[in-house]
Write a protein that holds these residues in place. Structure first.
Motif: not given
Length: 203
Positions: A128-142
């Motif tokens: 990738g090519y990020a121009t911001s700090d990342p934001s990590a998220v945990r989600t639940i699907e199925g």
């Protein structure tokens, strides 16, 4: 660096009015810079809190304590990957922590901690090519936990990479534009939502 802990009885959190919160501060020392990322998890069956910052040499440093702030380990570097900004960490499960950060060449890197083994995987490039700090998220699907990483990328678009079943999806252009101050979270069953504080808008 000072860590502030807000605590409230579990029963009080069920009230419709905002409960009073106990506020404690702990001087954790060190030379952290940028925005810290804090995660609660389980270690050897005990509640623990881990604080992550970018520190000397632009490495990510971690310090772990009990959830009441009684004991802290001291700062330790996590691997040798230099980061351009602040890391983002999240507990994918009670015993698994995932952290992401952006390298000097704007690629996104990921590392994961297994509390049962008390070991980190080492940093892996997600490209990738990020121009911001990342934001990590945990989600639940199925019924399964997914790790989602959001960044601002080319043309100021919001980009997403998802870890599911041990495989990353590669970067997807979500097309919406965003600024550099990006924060995302999981809102119950509604999935991941992001907010750009530089533009003051939800994404």
């Amino acid at each position: 660096m000072t860590l502030w802990l807000l605590r409230a009885p579990a029963a009080a959190l069920a009230l419709t009015t905002m409960p009073a919160l106990a506020l404690d501060s702990y001087d954790l020392g060190g030379a952290g810079k940028g925005t810290p990322s804090v995660v609660t998890y389980k270690f050897a069956g005990m509640d623990a809190v881990a604080a992550f910052v970018t520190g000397p040499g632009d490495l990510m440093y971690a310090q772990v304590g009990t959830n009441d702030g009684a004991n802290w380990t001291g700062w330790a570097p996590i691997g040798k990957q230099a980061l351009k900004g602040s890391p983002s960490c999240v507990a994918r499960s009670a015993g698994r922590i995932d952290c992401v950060g952006v390298s000097a060449n704007n690629a996104v890197f990921w590392t994961s901690y297994d509390a049962k083994k008390n070991a980190w995987t080492g940093w892996t490039s997600l490209g990738g090519y990020a121009t911001s700090d990342p934001s990590a998220v945990r989600t639940i699907e199925g019924g399964k936990a997914l790790l989602r990483v959001f960044v601002r990328g080319p043309a100021d678009h919001l980009f997403l990479n998802t870890l599911a079943g041990g495989q990353w999806s590669d970067w997807q252009d979500l097309e919406g534009t965003t600024g550099t101050l990006l924060s995302c979270t999981d809102i119950f069953v509604a999935g991941a939502h992001c907010y750009d504080t530089s533009n003051g808008k939800a994404l």
